[in-house]
Design a protein around this motif. Structure first.
Motif, PDB file in Angstrom:
ATOM      1  N   PHE A 114       0.834  -1.206   0.000  1.00 17.31           N
ATOM      2  CA  PHE A 114       0.000   0.000   0.000  1.00 17.31           C
ATOM      3  C   PHE A 114       0.866   1.253   0.000  1.00 17.31           C
ATOM      4  O   PHE A 114       0.600   2.214  -0.740  1.00 17.31           O
ATOM      5  CB  PHE A 114      -0.918   0.003   1.220  1.00 17.31           C
ATOM      6  N   PHE A 115       1.892   1.272   0.847  1.00 20.81           N
ATOM      7  CA  PHE A 115       2.763   2.447   0.908  1.00 20.81           C
ATOM      8  C   PHE A 115       3.484   2.666  -0.422  1.00 20.81           C
ATOM      9  O   PHE A 115       3.594   3.803  -0.901  1.00 20.81           O
ATOM     10  CB  PHE A 115       3.776   2.305   2.040  1.00 20.81           C
ATOM     11  N   MET A 116       3.971   1.586  -1.020  1.00 23.75           N
ATOM     12  CA  MET A 116       4.673   1.721  -2.296  1.00 23.75           C
ATOM     13  C   MET A 116       3.716   2.109  -3.420  1.00 23.75           C
ATOM     14  O   MET A 116       4.099   2.817  -4.354  1.00 23.75           O
ATOM     15  CB  MET A 116       5.405   0.423  -2.644  1.00 23.75           C
ATOM     16  N   LEU A 117       2.469   1.655  -3.345  1.00 24.23           N
ATOM     17  CA  LEU A 117       1.460   2.073  -4.322  1.00 24.23           C
ATOM     18  C   LEU A 117       1.265   3.586  -4.242  1.00 24.23           C
ATOM     19  O   LEU A 117       1.227   4.277  -5.273  1.00 24.23           O
ATOM     20  CB  LEU A 117       0.146   1.341  -4.049  1.00 24.23           C
ATOM     21  N   SER A 118       1.151   4.103  -3.011  1.00 20.84           N
ATOM     22  CA  SER A 118       0.993   5.540  -2.831  1.00 20.84           C
ATOM     23  C   SER A 118       2.216   6.297  -3.339  1.00 20.84           C
ATOM     24  O   SER A 118       2.094   7.323  -4.026  1.00 20.84           O
ATOM     25  CB  SER A 118       0.757   5.838  -1.344  1.00 20.84           C
ATOM     26  N   ARG A 119       3.407   5.795  -3.030  1.00 24.43           N
ATOM     27  CA  ARG A 119       4.630   6.479  -3.470  1.00 24.43           C
ATOM     28  C   ARG A 119       4.763   6.450  -4.989  1.00 24.43           C
ATOM     29  O   ARG A 119       5.236   7.416  -5.600  1.00 24.43           O
ATOM     30  CB  ARG A 119       5.848   5.830  -2.817  1.00 24.43           C
ATOM     31  N   SER A 120       4.349   5.354  -5.605  1.00 23.18           N
ATOM     32  CA  SER A 120       4.415   5.258  -7.065  1.00 23.18           C
ATOM     33  C   SER A 120       3.489   6.282  -7.706  1.00 23.18           C
ATOM     34  O   SER A 120       3.865   6.965  -8.675  1.00 23.18           O
ATOM     35  CB  SER A 120       4.029   3.842  -7.526  1.00 23.18           C
TER      36      SER A 120
ATOM     37  N   LEU B 105      -5.813   2.463   3.029  1.00 26.53           N
ATOM     38  CA  LEU B 105      -5.070   1.636   3.981  1.00 26.53           C
ATOM     39  C   LEU B 105      -5.535   1.908   5.410  1.00 26.53           C
ATOM     40  O   LEU B 105      -5.739   0.965   6.194  1.00 26.53           O
ATOM     41  CB  LEU B 105      -3.570   1.908   3.854  1.00 26.53           C
ATOM     42  N   MET B 106      -5.710   3.179   5.748  1.00 29.12           N
ATOM     43  CA  MET B 106      -6.151   3.505   7.104  1.00 29.12           C
ATOM     44  C   MET B 106      -7.539   2.948   7.401  1.00 29.12           C
ATOM     45  O   MET B 106      -7.870   2.637   8.547  1.00 29.12           O
ATOM     46  CB  MET B 106      -6.137   5.028   7.298  1.00 29.12           C
ATOM     47  N   ALA B 107      -8.358   2.800   6.351  1.00 30.02           N
ATOM     48  CA  ALA B 107      -9.717   2.313   6.545  1.00 30.02           C
ATOM     49  C   ALA B 107      -9.764   0.819   6.844  1.00 30.02           C
ATOM     50  O   ALA B 107     -10.683   0.353   7.527  1.00 30.02           O
ATOM     51  CB  ALA B 107     -10.564   2.619   5.308  1.00 30.02           C
ATOM     52  N   ILE B 108      -8.771   0.060   6.356  1.00 32.07           N
ATOM     53  CA  ILE B 108      -8.831  -1.399   6.524  1.00 32.07           C
ATOM     54  C   ILE B 108      -7.774  -1.934   7.481  1.00 32.07           C
ATOM     55  O   ILE B 108      -7.895  -3.064   7.952  1.00 32.07           O
ATOM     56  CB  ILE B 108      -8.689  -2.113   5.161  1.00 32.07           C
ATOM     57  N   ALA B 109      -6.763  -1.138   7.801  1.00 29.19           N
ATOM     58  CA  ALA B 109      -5.713  -1.614   8.707  1.00 29.19           C
ATOM     59  C   ALA B 109      -6.212  -1.558  10.148  1.00 29.19           C
ATOM     60  O   ALA B 109      -7.031  -0.712  10.514  1.00 29.19           O
ATOM     61  CB  ALA B 109      -4.448  -0.773   8.549  1.00 29.19           C
TER      62      ALA B 109
ATOM     63  N   THR C 100       0.689   0.988  11.768  1.00 29.43           N
ATOM     64  CA  THR C 100       0.473   1.109  10.328  1.00 29.43           C
ATOM     65  C   THR C 100      -0.343   2.351  10.010  1.00 29.43           C
ATOM     66  O   THR C 100      -0.022   3.105   9.074  1.00 29.43           O
ATOM     67  CB  THR C 100      -0.256  -0.139   9.798  1.00 29.43           C
ATOM     68  N   ILE C 101      -1.398   2.576  10.772  1.00 30.99           N
ATOM     69  CA  ILE C 101      -2.255   3.742  10.543  1.00 30.99           C
ATOM     70  C   ILE C 101      -1.473   5.035  10.773  1.00 30.99           C
ATOM     71  O   ILE C 101      -1.585   5.993  10.000  1.00 30.99           O
ATOM     72  CB  ILE C 101      -3.492   3.676  11.451  1.00 30.99           C
ATOM     73  N   ASP C 102      -0.642   5.065  11.808  1.00 30.82           N
ATOM     74  CA  ASP C 102       0.159   6.262  12.078  1.00 30.82           C
ATOM     75  C   ASP C 102       1.188   6.497  10.978  1.00 30.82           C
ATOM     76  O   ASP C 102       1.462   7.651  10.613  1.00 30.82           O
ATOM     77  CB  ASP C 102       0.848   6.132  13.434  1.00 30.82           C
ATOM     78  N   GLN C 103       1.763   5.430  10.462  1.00 29.67           N
ATOM     79  CA  GLN C 103       2.697   5.577   9.344  1.00 29.67           C
ATOM     80  C   GLN C 103       1.986   6.173   8.133  1.00 29.67           C
ATOM     81  O   GLN C 103       2.532   7.034   7.433  1.00 29.67           O
ATOM     82  CB  GLN C 103       3.304   4.217   8.977  1.00 29.67           C
ATOM     83  N   ALA C 104       0.753   5.724   7.892  1.00 31.22           N
ATOM     84  CA  ALA C 104      -0.023   6.267   6.775  1.00 31.22           C
ATOM     85  C   ALA C 104      -0.335   7.743   7.002  1.00 31.22           C
ATOM     86  O   ALA C 104      -0.273   8.558   6.071  1.00 31.22           O
ATOM     87  CB  ALA C 104      -1.303   5.461   6.594  1.00 31.22           C
ATOM     88  N   ARG C 105      -0.681   8.112   8.236  1.00 30.95           N
ATOM     89  CA  ARG C 105      -0.944   9.520   8.539  1.00 30.95           C
ATOM     90  C   ARG C 105       0.305  10.368   8.335  1.00 30.95           C
ATOM     91  O   ARG C 105       0.241  11.508   7.838  1.00 30.95           O
ATOM     92  CB  ARG C 105      -1.432   9.654   9.986  1.00 30.95           C
ATOM     93  N   TYR C 106       1.440   9.815   8.706  1.00 29.44           N
ATOM     94  CA  TYR C 106       2.714  10.526   8.543  1.00 29.44           C
ATOM     95  C   TYR C 106       3.001  10.773   7.059  1.00 29.44           C
ATOM     96  O   TYR C 106       3.336  11.894   6.655  1.00 29.44           O
ATOM     97  CB  TYR C 106       3.830   9.706   9.175  1.00 29.44           C
TER      98      TYR C 106
END
Length: 311
Positions: free
Chosen positions: A112-118, A135-139, A144-150
């Motif tokens: 998910f993170f790499m998809l966003s970065r791509s 990702l935040m909705a399903i994690a 993981t959620i905090d990493q997504a927020r960051y």
């Protein structure tokens, strides 16, 4: 003429056949690979930076050993190889495929993170943000959620949305705020109101006096050039009309009008450029506080630390 017994021919023929068969067996043995060897070789090409070769070798591993438990990791590595060669669309397609059957595993999260970065590297910032929201909705894991927020906060920074960035960082749970240095980031974002700016409209009105708009935008050399050229053309046109050279005066006036209009346009553009430069400087200051994205993903024999560096 000397005749050899038929048995002699037979022995030599049989020996030749045995030699060919033995050679073929050796060649066949040399071409035989197992899953471990193929995966190690593909990973070695990736580690050495030969990403195009790594894509081929990981795809070969996936094709011949489709039931191996390392297949998801091999697919992920092909996506990383595409990402590292600037093929962000191909990388996004692979990472998107890996996010379909989300199970909350580290590799799923990293996909998910790499998809966003791509998507972000393709300039698709809204889609990159949507990936993180998905990702935040399903994690379920708070880390993981905090990493997504960051990462969402930094996408807002990249777009110059300072308030939205501050909100995203502020939503990080208290347990992880020290890890992501949220307080320092929010203090730096609070300085966004102090970014110096120039009003393009003001620059345009000031350019009624040639060069004044550029002077306002701190483009001192351009200001001097605009003043000298426009003043010279105005003086030349005045002298021509004063000496009854109306045709020459008309031509000079026409040329002078073009330079005068260009002087106004240049002043407005100078103000916009000044604002862009100040925002870029402020963003660079913020980026000094950005943490390199690190994550743990499963690998043979344990876990691997994955580092992604954006240029």
């Amino acid at each position: 003429m000397v005749f050899q017994p038929a048995s002699g021919y037979f022995c030599r023929a049989l020996g030749a056949v045995l030699v060919i068969a033995a050679t073929g067996a050796i060649a066949f043995a040399q071409l035989t690979i197992d899953a471990d060897s193929q995966y190690r070789y593909a990973q070695s090409r990736f580690d050495s930076g030969a990403f195009d070769e790594a894509i081929v070798e990981f795809n070969r591993f996936i094709h011949f050993f489709s039931t191996d438990p390392r297949v998801p990791r091999a697919r992920f590595q092909t996506g990383m190889a595409h990402f590292n060669t600037g093929q962000f669309q191909a990388a996004a397609a692979i990472f998107n495929q890996q996010t379909v059957n989300y199970q909350g595993l580290p590799l799923d999260n990293e996909a998910f993170f790499m998809l966003s970065r791509s998507h972000a590297r393709k300039g698709m910032f809204e889609q990159a943000m949507l990936d993180l929201h998905n990702l935040m909705a399903i994690a379920s894991a708070a880390d993981t959620i905090d990493q997504a927020r960051y990462e969402l906060g930094w996408l807002h920074v990249d777009q110059g949305r300072w308030n939205e960035a501050d909100q995203a960082f502020g939503q990080i749970t208290p347990e992880n705020q020290d890890r992501f240095q949220v307080l320092n980031l929010q203090q730096a974002l609070a300085l966004s109101d102090a970014i110096p700016t120039k009003n393009p409209t003001t620059a345009g009105w000031l350019s009624i006096v040639p060069g004044a708009g550029q002077l306002y935008g701190q483009r001192y050399q351009d200001a001097l050039t605009a003043f000298l050229i426009n003043s010279g053309l105005i003086w030349a046109a005045w002298e021509s009309f004063d000496n009854d050279q109306y045709a020459l005066g008309s031509v000079i006036s026409f040329v002078g009008f073009g330079f005068y209009a260009g002087n106004i346009f240049s002043a407005v553009a100078s103000a916009h450029k000044y604002n862009r430069d100040r925002v870029a400087e402020y963003r660079d200051l913020l980026n000094q506080r950005r943490q390199m994205p690190l994550s743990l993903v499963p690998s043979p024999g344990g876990a691997a630390l994955c580092l992604t560096i954006d240029f």
